[in-house]
Motif scaffolding. Structure first.
Motif, PDB file in Angstrom:
ATOM      1  N   LYS A   1      -7.155   4.384  -4.630  1.00 56.04           N
ATOM      2  CA  LYS A   1      -8.438   4.310  -3.940  1.00 56.04           C
ATOM      3  C   LYS A   1      -9.007   5.690  -3.650  1.00 56.04           C
ATOM      4  O   LYS A   1     -10.225   5.843  -3.498  1.00 56.04           O
ATOM      5  CB  LYS A   1      -8.275   3.512  -2.651  1.00 56.04           C
TER       6      LYS A   1
ATOM      7  N   ALA B   1      -2.476   0.306 -15.254  1.00 61.04           N
ATOM      8  CA  ALA B   1      -1.404  -0.662 -15.499  1.00 61.04           C
ATOM      9  C   ALA B   1      -0.370   0.004 -16.393  1.00 61.04           C
ATOM     10  O   ALA B   1      -0.720   0.576 -17.434  1.00 61.04           O
ATOM     11  CB  ALA B   1      -1.963  -1.924 -16.155  1.00 61.04           C
TER      12      ALA B   1
ATOM     13  N   GLY C   1      -3.459   4.210  -2.040  1.00 64.80           N
ATOM     14  CA  GLY C   1      -3.942   3.056  -2.787  1.00 64.80           C
ATOM     15  C   GLY C   1      -3.027   1.870  -2.623  1.00 64.80           C
ATOM     16  O   GLY C   1      -2.266   1.759  -1.651  1.00 64.80           O
ATOM     17  N   THR C   2      -3.083   0.970  -3.571  1.00 64.70           N
ATOM     18  CA  THR C   2      -2.251  -0.231  -3.570  1.00 64.70           C
ATOM     19  C   THR C   2      -1.444  -0.284  -4.858  1.00 64.70           C
ATOM     20  O   THR C   2      -1.856   0.262  -5.887  1.00 64.70           O
ATOM     21  CB  THR C   2      -3.104  -1.502  -3.451  1.00 64.70           C
TER      22      THR C   2
ATOM     23  N   VAL D   1      -3.798   0.755  -8.007  1.00 66.45           N
ATOM     24  CA  VAL D   1      -5.193   1.082  -7.726  1.00 66.45           C
ATOM     25  C   VAL D   1      -5.190   2.306  -6.815  1.00 66.45           C
ATOM     26  O   VAL D   1      -4.735   2.230  -5.668  1.00 66.45           O
ATOM     27  CB  VAL D   1      -5.931  -0.093  -7.057  1.00 66.45           C
TER      28      VAL D   1
ATOM     29  N   THR E   1       0.850  -1.188   0.000  1.00 62.09           N
ATOM     30  CA  THR E   1       0.000   0.000   0.000  1.00 62.09           C
ATOM     31  C   THR E   1       0.889   1.243   0.000  1.00 62.09           C
ATOM     32  O   THR E   1       2.023   1.213   0.469  1.00 62.09           O
ATOM     33  CB  THR E   1      -0.908   0.025   1.237  1.00 62.09           C
TER      34      THR E   1
ATOM     35  N   PHE F   1       1.083  -2.267 -11.537  1.00 58.74           N
ATOM     36  CA  PHE F   1      -0.369  -2.145 -11.429  1.00 58.74           C
ATOM     37  C   PHE F   1      -0.687  -1.306 -10.193  1.00 58.74           C
ATOM     38  O   PHE F   1      -0.220  -1.598  -9.094  1.00 58.74           O
ATOM     39  CB  PHE F   1      -1.025  -3.515 -11.314  1.00 58.74           C
TER      40      PHE F   1
ATOM     41  N   ARG G   1     -10.363   8.736  -8.353  1.00 56.40           N
ATOM     42  CA  ARG G   1      -9.880   7.383  -8.105  1.00 56.40           C
ATOM     43  C   ARG G   1      -9.591   6.753  -9.460  1.00 56.40           C
ATOM     44  O   ARG G   1      -9.925   7.310 -10.511  1.00 56.40           O
ATOM     45  CB  ARG G   1     -10.913   6.558  -7.336  1.00 56.40           C
ATOM     46  N   GLY G   2      -8.952   5.584  -9.458  1.00 56.77           N
ATOM     47  CA  GLY G   2      -8.664   4.946 -10.745  1.00 56.77           C
ATOM     48  C   GLY G   2      -7.903   3.650 -10.593  1.00 56.77           C
ATOM     49  O   GLY G   2      -7.396   3.317  -9.516  1.00 56.77           O
ATOM     50  N   GLU G   3      -7.839   2.918 -11.691  1.00 62.36           N
ATOM     51  CA  GLU G   3      -7.056   1.686 -11.776  1.00 62.36           C
ATOM     52  C   GLU G   3      -6.192   1.793 -13.024  1.00 62.36           C
ATOM     53  O   GLU G   3      -6.695   2.096 -14.115  1.00 62.36           O
ATOM     54  CB  GLU G   3      -7.960   0.452 -11.869  1.00 62.36           C
TER      55      GLU G   3
ATOM     56  N   GLY H   1      -5.760   2.210 -18.350  1.00 63.90           N
ATOM     57  CA  GLY H   1      -6.494   2.370 -17.110  1.00 63.90           C
ATOM     58  C   GLY H   1      -7.827   3.044 -17.264  1.00 63.90           C
ATOM     59  O   GLY H   1      -8.322   3.304 -18.364  1.00 63.90           O
ATOM     60  N   ARG H   2      -8.399   3.321 -16.097  1.00 65.41           N
ATOM     61  CA  ARG H   2      -9.698   3.981 -16.005  1.00 65.41           C
ATOM     62  C   ARG H   2      -9.618   5.041 -14.911  1.00 65.41           C
ATOM     63  O   ARG H   2      -9.179   4.759 -13.799  1.00 65.41           O
ATOM     64  CB  ARG H   2     -10.788   2.963 -15.686  1.00 65.41           C
TER      65      ARG H   2
END
Length: 685
Positions: free
Chosen positions: A333, A347, A319-320, A331, A290, A329, A343-345, A359-360
């Motif tokens: 949060k 790679a 996030g992580t 995330v 994290t 990768f 926020r988003g995810e 990503g998003r």
């Protein structure tokens, strides 16, 4: 019987004996002696540590690594114990690996009380340019000088010369350790592309649990501690990395063990905290944990990672993260950037020729003001412009075009609300789009935002392939936006709205330059806006025409909304100057049209609004309303040359008869001009 007839018996001669075959036996004996001698010599050499092989081993390692390797201050000046069975094992009071030819440092690594263990097949891999696998490296004391040059050459890359790559090679790209033990170390690092200089004090005893023995000899406590001081981009840098004992940690469900680590980094006002694990000491390490990060700008955080991020104001996120080899990768949060909540995810893949970010991006709120720094709007008290003119307001900070070539990107945008930065404007809810960065061309397509029962849509593109200037183009449309609900100032409390209706329009424009000011200063293309089903405040129309009598009448009996059969603006932009080709608002009472120009290059405007009444008015000062001056301080006035004859005539007649003073102020209306304005508006529609 005669003597001649009697003969003694003849004894036959024995057969000749064959020669004895002693040759093969001597050969076997000789071979056995040689083997025994060789085994004895090897055993003796292994027992003594092959002291006479120190120089040959130095030469072999030097040829393999293409560096000077010595067991003293220089080759041939020291001695080491060597064992060669099952691989190369070296004990040396001192082990020194020289710097590459292009470096000015005295050496790359110098270790005292050193032990090195390398397998033969790993040396062969290193000779062919593969990463060096070191089974064990131990030292009582170590000093290292590591550096990376402006053309991306790194001192820790061994083997034959490699072509320069755009990405920064990892410190562990060319090395992998099964066991690394160091009682006390000092590592100096200089990275020219990153403008990074640091000194790290470190002690460690760590191992790769998949390959190394369960217990490692030595009196150094298991774990790692490293403290770094230095500078990055002329900002003070401080980092602390600690790790405890090897602990079981499930990474990806394969049951591998990993080292728990705790990492803290400060660069200027930016800070990153990481708590997680790492399973090995190599470029292929699996890092999981994290993070928390905060600082003055996302761009400053992304630069050392080789990731192009927008310039922003202060940010705080958590996030992580998981990093494996050349893939990361993340995330996010939660991210607070100014007043935005995102926020988003994501790679990030560095295995491709050009790294790719996928990503998003989502969140509950994105404030337009928080995107301002990305286009040059100043933050934290910075000046708006480097130009000396006080009236300049458009930001002229140069774009960082080379950063667009660092990576490619494909990010989907889906944000619940976009705040336009003004209490008078309703937000966009939601905001969606598709961001693509491909070969230095940044595009936001499928742009879609809803507001005030209508929709904004379109596409934006910034082409940074020419380092001398960026090429920008936009195709934006607004459809059925209820203007009085979008612009809240049009709805005064307790009174009818100044303006109502549904707005439709399109802008198809382009520009070029190294900054936002330069692009807008070269803006070229058509802009069209149309008001449908609209109404306009009667009070506003009479005020624009300076019709005193009707203005008083409307003020006494109350404002009312006039239907607007047609309202349209066709504006032509050319080289930064916006000129209304047709800007007309028609009501049953009057026709209003706008003329003049607005220069984004000079950041000045010269506009005038004229009113053609369709009815008789007793007391009016009909004259154009002027809006002139710089963009940050325009002045509203009336055209004195048109007003002066009416006022002079009223004053002169007033001396003769006070009642006659109103005669010059009587306006019978101008239905012909109003009708021409109506026809022009309807024809364009």
């Amino acid at each position: 019987m005669s003597d001649e007839q009697v003969q003694p018996p003849v004894t036959p001669a024995p057969p000749p004996s064959s020669p004895r075959r002693t040759g093969p036996r001597v050969g076997w004996w000789l071979g056995g002696v040689l083997v025994v001698g060789a085994v004895g010599a090897v055993a003796y050499g292994e027992h003594r540590g092959w002291p006479w092989l120190s120089a040959p081993v130095e030469r072999m390692l030097s040829q393999t690594l293409r560096r000077d390797v010595s067991f003293g201050e220089a080759r041939g000046q020291g001695q080491a114990r060597v064992q060669l069975i099952g691989g190369i094992r070296v004990w040396a009071d001192q082990l020194r690996i020289g710097a590459p030819e292009w470096s000015k440092t005295p050496f790359m690594v110098s270790a005292e009380g050193a032990y090195l263990q390398v397998a033969y097949h790993d040396l062969w891999r290193a000779y062919r340019g593969k990463p060096v696998l070191v089974e064990q490296l131990k030292a009582r004391e170590l000093v290292a000088w590591l550096e990376r040059t402006a053309d991306n050459k790194a001192s820790w890359q061994f083997g034959p010369p490699r072509p320069s790559q755009p990405g920064a090679p990892s410190l562990l790209d060319g090395l992998h350790f099964d066991v690394l033990q160091l009682a006390r170390g000092e590592i100096h690092y200089q990275d020219t592309p990153l403008a990074l200089q640091s000194k790290t004090e470190v002690s460690m005893s760590v191992r790769d649990a998949r390959r190394a023995p369960a217990k490692v000899d030595g009196d150094v406590a298991e774990g790692l501690r490293a403290q770094t001081l230095g500078s990055y981009q002329r900002l003070p840098l401080k980092a602390l990395l600690t790790s405890g004992q090897l602990a079981p940690w499930l990474l990806g469900g394969d049951g591998r063990t990993a080292w728990p680590i705790d990492f803290h980094l400060n660069v200027g006002r930016a800070r990153v905290d990481f708590n997680g694990s790492v399973d090995q000491l190599s470029a292929q390490a699996d890092v999981l944990g994290t993070f928390k990060a905060r600082g003055p700008s996302l761009a400053a955080m992304g630069e050392p990672l080789g990731v192009t991020l927008p310039t922003t104001g202060n940010f705080d996120m958590h996030g992580t993260v998981r990093h494996r080899g050349l893939r990361t990768f993340v995330v996010v949060k939660g991210a607070e950037i100014g007043s935005s909540r995102l926020r988003g995810e994501f790679a990030f893949d560095r295995s491709l020729r050009v790294p790719m970010l996928l990503g998003r991006l989502g969140g509950s709120r994105l404030a337009l003001a928080d995107l301002g720094p990305a286009v040059g709007v100043p933050t934290n008290g910075q000046p708006t412009s480097s130009r000396s003119e006080d009236e300049r307001v458009l930001p002229d900070r140069r774009f960082d075009l080379p950063s667009l070539a660092v990576m490619n990107a494909n990010v989907v945008i889906d944000i619940a609300q976009m705040d336009l930065g003004s209490d008078t404007l309703a937000p966009l809810e939601p905001l969606k789009g598709h961001l693509v960065l491909d070969q230095s061309v940044l595009t936001i397509s499928d742009l879609q935002a809803r507001t005030a029962q209508g929709e904004l849509s379109g596409r934006l593109a910034l082409d940074g392939r020419q380092q001398s200037k960026a090429l920008w183009n936009a195709d934006l449309s607004v459809n059925n936006v209820v203007i009085e609900n979008w612009i809240k100032a049009l709805k005064p409390a307790g009174r009818p709205p100044y303006l109502t209706g549904r707005i439709n329009g399109r802008a198809l424009v382009k520009g070029e330059g190294q900054s936002t000011a330069a692009i807008l200063g070269s803006l070229t293309g058509p802009v069209q806006v149309r008001l449908r089903d609209g109404t306009l405040s009667h009070l506003a129309v009479e005020a624009a025409g300076i019709d005193v009598a009707q203005l008083l009448g409307v003020w006494i009996k109350g404002d009312e909304s006039l239907n607007v059969p047609c309202a349209r603006a066709d504006i032509k932009a050319f080289n930064g100057t916006l000129t209304p080709e047709l800007f007309v608002v028609n009501t049953k009472d009057s026709s209003v049209w706008v003329q003049g120009s607005l220069s984004l290059k000079e950041e000045r405007m010269a506009l005038q609004a004229r009113v053609a009444p369709k009815d008789f008015s007793l007391l009016t000062l009909r004259t154009p309303v002027l809006v002139n001056g710089p963009l940050n301080d325009p002045k509203v006035s009336i055209k004195a040359s048109a007003l002066l004859p009416r006022v002079a005539g009223a004053v002169a007649l007033g001396f003769l008869n006070p009642v006659a003073a109103v005669v010059p102020l009587i306006d019978p209306g101008n239905k012909d001009i109003a009708r021409q304005a109506d026809q022009a508006c309807e024809a364009a529609s």
